[in-house]
Design a protein around this motif. Structure first.
Motif, short mmCIF file in Angstrom:
data_model
loop_
_atom_site.label_atom_id
_atom_site.label_comp_id
_atom_site.label_asym_id
_atom_site.label_seq_id
_atom_site.Cartn_x
_atom_site.Cartn_y
_atom_site.Cartn_z
N THR A 112 0.86 -1.18 0.00
CA THR A 112 0.00 0.00 0.00
C THR A 112 0.89 1.23 0.00
O THR A 112 2.09 1.15 0.28
CB THR A 112 -0.94 0.02 1.23
OG1 THR A 112 -1.89 1.07 1.07
CG2 THR A 112 -0.16 0.24 2.51
N THR A 113 0.29 2.37 -0.34
CA THR A 113 1.01 3.64 -0.32
C THR A 113 0.40 4.54 0.75
O THR A 113 -0.82 4.74 0.77
CB THR A 113 0.94 4.34 -1.69
OG1 THR A 113 1.56 3.49 -2.67
CG2 THR A 113 1.66 5.68 -1.65
N ILE A 114 1.23 5.04 1.62
CA ILE A 114 0.79 5.94 2.69
C ILE A 114 1.63 7.20 2.62
O ILE A 114 2.85 7.14 2.79
CB ILE A 114 0.93 5.29 4.07
CG1 ILE A 114 0.14 3.97 4.14
CG2 ILE A 114 0.47 6.24 5.17
CD1 ILE A 114 0.31 3.21 5.46
N TYR A 165 6.47 -5.24 7.59
CA TYR A 165 6.18 -4.29 6.52
C TYR A 165 7.42 -3.44 6.25
O TYR A 165 7.92 -2.76 7.15
CB TYR A 165 4.97 -3.42 6.88
CG TYR A 165 3.76 -4.28 7.15
CD1 TYR A 165 3.08 -4.89 6.11
CD2 TYR A 165 3.35 -4.55 8.45
CE1 TYR A 165 2.00 -5.72 6.35
CE2 TYR A 165 2.27 -5.38 8.69
CZ TYR A 165 1.60 -5.96 7.64
OH TYR A 165 0.54 -6.79 7.87
N ARG A 179 5.86 3.75 -0.06
CA ARG A 179 5.27 2.43 -0.33
C ARG A 179 5.64 1.48 0.80
O ARG A 179 6.79 1.41 1.24
CB ARG A 179 5.78 1.89 -1.66
CG ARG A 179 5.16 0.55 -2.07
CD ARG A 179 5.64 0.15 -3.46
NE ARG A 179 5.00 -1.07 -3.90
CZ ARG A 179 5.47 -2.30 -3.68
NH1 ARG A 179 6.60 -2.45 -3.00
NH2 ARG A 179 4.82 -3.36 -4.13
N GLU A 232 5.46 -2.51 1.82
CA GLU A 232 5.28 -3.84 1.26
C GLU A 232 5.27 -4.90 2.36
O GLU A 232 6.09 -4.88 3.26
CB GLU A 232 6.40 -4.15 0.27
CG GLU A 232 6.34 -5.56 -0.32
CD GLU A 232 7.54 -5.84 -1.19
OE1 GLU A 232 8.30 -6.80 -0.89
OE2 GLU A 232 7.74 -5.10 -2.18
N ASP A 280 -4.42 -1.13 6.34
CA ASP A 280 -4.49 -0.38 5.09
C ASP A 280 -4.26 -1.30 3.90
O ASP A 280 -4.92 -1.16 2.86
CB ASP A 280 -3.46 0.75 5.10
CG ASP A 280 -3.81 1.85 4.12
OD1 ASP A 280 -4.87 2.47 4.30
OD2 ASP A 280 -3.05 2.06 3.16
N ILE A 281 -3.34 -2.25 4.04
CA ILE A 281 -3.12 -3.22 2.96
C ILE A 281 -4.36 -4.09 2.77
O ILE A 281 -4.78 -4.37 1.65
CB ILE A 281 -1.89 -4.09 3.27
CG1 ILE A 281 -0.61 -3.25 3.10
CG2 ILE A 281 -1.84 -5.32 2.38
CD1 ILE A 281 0.66 -3.98 3.43
N LYS A 315 -7.44 -3.24 3.39
CA LYS A 315 -8.47 -2.40 2.79
C LYS A 315 -8.20 -2.23 1.28
O LYS A 315 -9.12 -2.31 0.46
CB LYS A 315 -8.50 -1.04 3.46
CG LYS A 315 -9.56 -0.09 2.93
CD LYS A 315 -9.58 1.22 3.72
CE LYS A 315 -8.28 1.98 3.51
NZ LYS A 315 -8.29 3.30 4.18
N SER A 316 -6.95 -2.03 0.93
CA SER A 316 -6.58 -1.88 -0.48
C SER A 316 -6.88 -3.15 -1.26
O SER A 316 -7.38 -3.10 -2.38
CB SER A 316 -5.10 -1.51 -0.60
OG SER A 316 -4.81 -0.30 0.06
N THR A 351 -10.66 -3.44 -1.81
CA THR A 351 -11.12 -2.50 -2.85
C THR A 351 -10.73 -3.00 -4.23
O THR A 351 -11.52 -2.91 -5.17
CB THR A 351 -10.49 -1.11 -2.59
OG1 THR A 351 -10.84 -0.68 -1.29
CG2 THR A 351 -10.97 -0.11 -3.63
N HIS A 352 -9.53 -3.56 -4.37
CA HIS A 352 -9.05 -4.08 -5.64
C HIS A 352 -9.90 -5.25 -6.11
O HIS A 352 -10.23 -5.38 -7.29
CB HIS A 352 -7.60 -4.50 -5.52
CG HIS A 352 -7.03 -5.04 -6.80
ND1 HIS A 352 -6.75 -4.24 -7.88
CD2 HIS A 352 -6.69 -6.31 -7.15
CE1 HIS A 352 -6.28 -5.00 -8.86
NE2 HIS A 352 -6.22 -6.24 -8.44
#
Length: 338
Positions: free
Chosen positions: A69-71, A283, A289, A291, A328-329, A331-332, A335-336
Motif C-alpha cells: 500500500t502507499t501511505i 512491513y 510504499r 510492502e 491499510d493493505i 483495505k486496499s 477494494t481491488h
C-alpha cells in the motif's frame, strides 16, 4: 403534341435514366467498399482483442506481487508509524519468574514500652512517615508515676500500631512497628532445572503487577535453603523504593537474563504481524510504499526477535503502529477485488 416536340423529350428521359443507373452503380460500389472496410476493421478489432487476451494471459501466468500500500509521509507521521533499519543485535536467554517484596533485614524496628503503665497519648498512625527520635507515644510509669516518651529508633513508615490510648502497656510491649522502605528485597522463586544455571550477579528486571512499572537490578545471592511451601529456590535482589510505590508483601514478576546471543538480523517484536494465512510478516517501507514481507523467525526474547530469512540488512521495517499498515493493505486488497 407534335412529333417534333416528342423527340427532345424522349432524349431527356433517356439521359435521366442513364444518370440514375450510373448513380446506383456508384452507390452500390460505395456500400460494398464500406462493407469491405467495416469487415476488415472488424477483423482488425478481433485480432487486437485476441492479441490483448493473449497478453493478459501472459501477465496472469506470472507470480502475484507482494501485498503493498502507499501511505503519504504526512499521514504516516501523524498516525505514529515509525520504521527502523534491520540490523545485527542480541537475543537474551531469559527466564520469567515471580516473587515477593519484603523489607530488608535490619531496616525494621519494634517500638516498645520501657516501663509498665497506662498509655496517655499516641502520636502516629499506620502509614505515617516518621524520623528517628520522633515521639510516638506517652506512657505514665506505674513505678515513678511520671510520664515518659517513647520515640522511633529509625526513620521510616509506621507499618503496625498495636496500642490504644487508655490501655495499660506492659514492660517490653510492642507499640509500633517502623520500617525503612527506601530499599526492599525481592525474593524470586525459581523452580526445577532453572535453579542450576541462575547465579548471583546476573541482571534482572522486576515489574510491579499493579501498574506494570519495572526496575533494573542484579541478583545478589541464591539462598541456601528451599521455600517450604513452594519447594522453590529463592534468588534475592534489592531494589530502590524512593517513590514508596513498591509495597512489602506485594507479588512481582521478574525476567532474569542468563545469557545473550548475537544475531545477524534483529527487529523489535512490535514489527511482527500475521497475514491471512497465519504466516509471520513485517512491513518494509520504500519511500511512501509499504510492502508486506513474509519472514522466518529465529530466537526471541521479551523485546526482540531474530529474522533468519525474508529481510536484508538495512531495510526499513515498520516498528510502531504496524497494525495500521496491515489494515491499510487489507483495505486496499478488498477494494481491488471489488
Amino acid at each position: 403534341m407534335t412529333s417534333t416536340n416528342r423527340i427532345p423529350r424522349l432524349l431527356m428521359l433517356l439521359v435521366l435514366a442513364a444518370a440514375i443507373t450510373a448513380c446506383g452503380d456508384k452507390s452500390d460500389a460505395a456500400h460494398a467498399e464500406s462493407d469491405t472496410h467495416a469487415e476488415d476493421a472488424g477483423h482488425d478489432e478481433h485480432g487486437h482483442e485476441e492479441g490483448g487476451h493473449e497478453e493478459g494471459e501472459g501477465e496472469a501466468g506470472h507470480e502475484e506481487g507482494a501485498a503493498a500500500t502507499t501511505i503519504p509521509a504526512a499521514i504516516a507521521e501523524t498516525s505514529g508509524i515509525r520504521v527502523a533499519a534491520v540490523a545485527p543485535g542480541s537475543i537474551a536467554d531469559e527466564h520469567e519468574v515471580q516473587g515477593l517484596l519484603t523489607p530488608v533485614e535490619g531496616h525494621v524496628a519494634q517500638v516498645m514500652a520501657r516501663f509498665p503503665g497506662p498509655i496517655r497519648a499516641l502520636r502516629a498512625n499506620i502509614g505515617d512517615r516518621v524520623r528517628a527520635g520522633q515521639p510516638l507515644a506517652s506512657i505514665e510509669s506505674n513505678l515513678s508515676l511520671t510520664t515518659y516518651t517513647v520515640a522511633s529508633p529509625i526513620s521510616g513508615v509506621i507499618l503496625q500500631r498495636s496500642a490504644s490510648v487508655g490501655a495499660v502497656a506492659g514492660e517490653g510491649m510492642p507499640l509500633f512497628e517502623v520500617a525503612d522502605l527506601s530499599t526492599l528485597w525481592v525474593d524470586l522463586h525459581i523452580f526445577g532445572n532453572d535453579a542450576g544455571h541462575i547465579t548471583a550477579g546476573i541482571p534482572v528486571t522486576v515489574t510491579r503487577m499493579s501498574d506494570g512499572v519495572g526496575a533494573e537490578t542484579t541478583l545478589e545471592r541464591i539462598l541456601p535453603g528451599t521455600a517450604t511451601a513452594s519447594q522453590s529456590t529463592v534468588a534475592r535482589a534489592t531494589i530502590g523504593n524512593i517513590d514508596g510505590l513498591w509495597r512489602p508483601g506485594s507479588a512481582v514478576r521478574a525476567r532474569i537474563v542468563v545469557d545473550r546471543a548475537d544475531a545477524a538480523q534483529v527487529v523489535p517484536l512490535t514489527a511482527l504481524q500475521t497475514d491471512e494465512g497465519g504466516r509471520d510478516v513485517v512491513y518494509v517501507r520504500e519511500g511512501e510504499r509499504y510492502e508486506e514481507r513474509v519472514v522466518t523467525l529465529g530466537r526471541r526474547d521479551a523485546k526482540s526477535v531474530e529474522i533468519t530469512a525474508g529481510l536484508k540488512p538495512g531495510e526499513q521495517v515498520v516498528v510502531a503502529q504496524s497494525f495500521l499498515v496491515k489494515a491499510d493493505i487489507g483495505k486496499s486488497a478488498a477494494t481491488h477485488e471489488h
